[in-house]
Design a protein around this motif. Structure first.
Motif: not given
Lengths: 737, 142
Positions: B47-55, B81-89, B121-126
């Motif tokens: 797919f060659r994504p720009h951003v990966v949203l990771l659980d 990579v951007v993490f999606l986290t359910a942890a409270e911290h 933000q992720s995309l702009s800052s690379g």
């Protein structure tokens, strides 16, 4: 009838003669006397003529005497012959000779006693030419004499003898001698009258009779059995004239062996009571003699008195022995006193107590001779009242001093002795040493007391244990609760994941709908907005809860508390505006940096500020202040807020105060409890203040929330400082505006 | 304008679908959903994504592990990579086990606005060495 008449009428004369003869014969027949004459022939020899009465007395006729000139000698009882000869010789000398009494054998075989009174006739020269003798049968007399004599002797003998066993053989002998029997036995009645026991047997010397020495004739009989039995049961004498003729009574075999032919048994009666039987056996056939029976029964009565007396004496002696043994061997003191309290008797135990060596040292003396005055007086007092009242003194515990000096306790009973006439002759006392017993009782009482004490101690201990137990239980519950809360933290990760994901889905869904529904009615929009709010609210709760239960990581940095407070105020400034709350600042200038986790403290401040704002729904002043404080000695006492700190330490005190209605008294204690909230459901989580306290405690500080006098609530935080300047920078409170 | 490609790696179907729907309805993104963590690298290569949203928490592999795989893969080297986290911290979840310092993360539940902002933000800052912190979700009332 006159002689003349006789001559004139021969038949009448013959008849008269015959009558006379008959009278004469009868007289003779019952005569107890007869006369004999002895003529001395000049050349020696003599002739004797026996009068007609001789048949009655001797059983032999005159003709038999004539036929046998020596008969008169033969019938004399052998032991008396020499006496008779002496008597004749004396008569022949012409001297006055007293009558001789001697025995002859009657023709029937019976022994008779006769008195021979001889009257000599002398010629002119004074020589005895003949003499007449008067023979009188004195058997009866003799019997009576003998009986009397026997009774006399018996009386004397019985009076002086000590026991039945000793005297009875002599008694039996006397009976046999007196009444001419050969064997006698005494049978005693066993107690209860159930059996007769042959207790004594006596017999004359004689070959066959010696058999009796070897074989006991008979030892016991049931009442009614045999001769003694019959006598015993009937209470009357029984006479057996000839055993060979006897058919009714059972004859013991030894009777025939020994050659006894007759017997007589008579009772020993004391009034109506039969105490024994005596049997008399003879070798000759003997006919019942009523006189003898009478005499025997009388003798029996006499003997029975003796028997009864002896039995009583024996039994008395036995009792006395028993009593003596008892008294002498008793470990208790036994004593008898007269009415003057002088000792009449004292047993060995009593003598030991008094320290007397013998009875003589005690008799006639009183307690005053042996005991100290106070003791003796007390004893005498008791005795006087006993004599006066006649009431026995039972089981009195009294102190005593023994001869060996030891002080002991005794249990005394004194009983008055009656003199038989209704008066008191003295007392008998018995004292038992109960010192050991008393000591034991005391020990037991003490043991009980100790037991009771230890029981109450035990009870107390049990109560304390129960209390501890309760406390432990509640501590345990709290621990469980704490553990639960901890495990909630452990669940946090799972909860977070399981709840936040769905929340995310919901949120995304709601937002999608909001964006992409072509036309949305207000209702729909409202609904979707509500849904979004709901998600956000749910998330807020979850986050706070997780934060509360999460393991803390605490990152303190040196911060200016005023700055942290200002940031918190800034974060809620919109809220302040809408709530019309004005902030009044009283912040100290130049506060030293305080090591705090800024984020967390900010959170705490926000929480407190929000509470203050909410406390004033219509608006009002919200006062915030900070100051540096040096802990003085009295401060920890005045306020709990200062207790964790040392005197001399510097702390920063932050106060947030509102002018609201204040907190009800009953809620003050529960303020910091998790989930405690006074807000309506959906507004606030109730976790705020518990989180605030956690944060403050993490910092090692204190928080105190209380109502203030002017109305409203003041929350006071005290936080540690570390004065950064060590060069003695002044740190006095400086209020700045 | 070029649509940026976003790869969503999350094992929860509902969440992933809605996220996809929301992002696409913006009109700026092209998205692909991959439910299985172990297939994420393959999908990324294709797919060659720009951003990966990771659980973060997934069966078989964690978000961290997937991130490592992507970084290791030469074909996905410049993926953000951007993490999606359910942890409270979020910080601790993303950083404490020594992963890429300052990796970006979004705490669930996050509003779309927050998500999009983070992506931009992720995309702009690379691809950044030091990403700085993450974004907490908005909407906290108390």
């Amino acid at each position: 009838m006159k002689t003349e008449a006789l001559l004139n009428e021969p038949e009448a004369a013959i008849r008269a003669l015959r009558d006379s003869e008959q009278r004469y014969a009868r007289l003779l027949g019952s005569s107890t006397q007869y006369v004999f004459s002895v003529r001395i022939a000049p050349e020696g020899g003599s002739t004797t003529a026996h009068g007609p009465g001789c048949e009655a007395v001797t059983g032999y006729t005159a003709g038999e005497f004539e036929a046998n000139p020596n008969l008169w000698y033969e019938i004399i009882q052998s032991e008396d012959r020499s006496a008779v000869l002496t008597h004749i010789a004396s008569v022949m000398t012409g001297k006055a000779t007293p009558p001789l009494e001697h025995q002859i054998r009657h023709k029937s075989g019976q022994i008779r006693w006769i008195r021979n009174t001889a009257i000599p006739h002398k010629d002119e020269q004074g020589r005895v030419v003949s003499y007449d003798g008067l023979i009188t049968d004195i058997t009866q007399q003799k019997c009576s004499e003998r009986l009397l004599r026997m009774q006399c002797l018996l009386t004397s003998e019985l009076a002086h003898s000590s026991s039945l066993a000793e005297v009875m053989p002599r008694v039996l002998q006397r009976l046999c001698d007196t009444f001419e029997w050969d064997v006698a036995s005494y049978w005693g009645v066993a107690r209860g009258g159930q059996t007769l026991h042959c207790e004594v047997v006596w017999h004359r010397a004689g070959e066959r009779l010696e058999v009796l020495d070897k074989t006991a004739p008979c030892s016991s009989l049931a009442p009614g059995a045999g001769l003694p039995g019959r006598v015993c049961m009937s209470g009357e004498p029984v006479w057996i004239a000839d055993f060979e003729e006897e058919t009714v009574l059972q004859v013991p075999p030894w009777v025939a062996e020994v050659g006894l032919r007759s017997a007589c048994g008579f009772p020993l009666n004391r009034g109506a009571l039969n105490v024994g039987v005596i049997e008399l056996y003879g070798r000759l056939v003997r006919h019942p003699d009523p006189h003898m029976l009478e005499a025997l029964v009388a003798t029996g009565t006499q003997i029975s008195q003796f028997v009864v007396r002896k039995q009583a004496e024996d039994s008395l002696e036995a009792e006395r022995q028993l009593l003596r043994t008892l008294v002498d061997l008793l470990p208790d003191c036994v004593y008898v006193k007269d009415t003057e309290s002088r000792f009449l008797m004292s047993n060995p135990a009593h003598r030991r107590v008094l320290g007397a060596g013998s009875l003589n040292e005690i008799l006639g003396r009183t307690d005053f001779d042996f005991f100290p005055l106070e003791f003796a007086s007390r004893y005498r007092e008791d005795e006087v009242s006993l004599f006066e009242s006649g009431q026995p003194l039972i089981n009195r515990e009294e102190p005593v001093r023994f001869a060996d000096g030891s002080h002991r306790w005794v249990l005394t009973t004194k009983v008055p002795l009656m003199d038989g006439k209704g008066g008191i002759s003295g007392l008998v006392g018995i004292s038992r040493d109960i010192t050991e017993q008393k000591a034991a009782e005391d020990r037991i009482a003490k043991a009980y007391a100790d037991l009771a004490a230890s029981e109450s101690t035990l009870k107390q201990t049990v109560e304390e244990l129960n209390r501890s137990h309760e406390e432990l239980k509640s501590a345990q519950l709290q621990l469980i609760q704490a553990a639960k809360l901890e495990s909630v933290g452990t669940l946090a990760a799972g909860v977070a994941h399981e709840v936040k994901n769905p929340l995310q889905t919901l949120l995304l869904g709601v937002e999608f709908l909001v964006r992409n529904l072509p036309e949305m009615s207000d209702d729909v929009r409202t609904a979707l907005n509500e849904m979004g709010d709901a998600v956000r609210r749910a998330n807020a709760i979850i986050s706070e809860m997780l934060q509360f239960s999460a393991a803390t990581d605490f990152r303190p940095t040196a911060e200016d508390l005023n700055a942290v407070l200002e940031r918190a105020l800034w974060l809620i400034k919109t809220r302040l505006v809408t709530a019309r709350v004005t902030v009044v600042r009283d912040l100290a200038v130049g506060l030293p940096p305080v090591p705090v986790d800024a984020r967390k403290l900010e959170q705490a401040f926000i929480n407190l500020l929000i509470n203050a704002v909410d406390a004033m729904p219509g608006g009002g002043p919200l006062r915030v202040s900070t100051r540096l404080v040096r802990v003085e000695p009295e401060m920890p006492k005045r306020s709990r807020a200062f207790q964790p700190f040392a005197v001399g330490e510097f702390v920063v005190v932050v106060e947030i105060q509102d002018r609201g209605v204040g907190i009800p008294e009953k809620n003050l204690a529960r303020l910091f409890d998790p989930f405690f909230t006074t807000r309506p459901p959906g507004v606030g989580t109730g976790l705020g203040l518990s989180i605030v306290r956690n944060i403050v405690q993490l910092h090692g500080g204190t928080i105190d929330i209380r109502n203030v006098a002017e109305g409203g609530v003041c929350a006071t935080l005290a936080l540690r400082t570390q004065p950064l300047s060590s060069d003695g920078q002044e740190t006095h409170p400086d209020r700045g505006r | 304008m070029d649509k940026k490609r976003i790869l969503i790696v999350d094992d929860e179907p509902g969440l992933a679908r809605l996220l996809q729907a929301n992002l696409e309805s913006c009109g700026r993104y092209e998205t692909l959903v991959e439910h299985r963590a172990e297939s994420a690298v393959t999908a990324a290569r294709a797919f060659r994504p720009h951003v990966v949203l990771l659980d973060m928490v997934m069966p078989c592999l964690s978000g961290r592990e997937v991130a490592d795989q992507l970084q290791a893969d030469p074909g996905c080297a410049d993926v953000v990579v951007v993490f999606l986290t359910a942890a409270e911290h979020g910080a601790s979840a993303a950083g404490h086990d020594g992963g890429p310092a300052g990796a970006r993360w979004i705490a669930k539940p996050a509003s779309l606005e927050v998500i999009i902002r983070c992506i931009e933000q992720s995309l702009s800052s690379g691809r950044e060495e030091k990403g700085g912190g993450g974004e907490e979700h908005g909407g906290k009332d108390r």
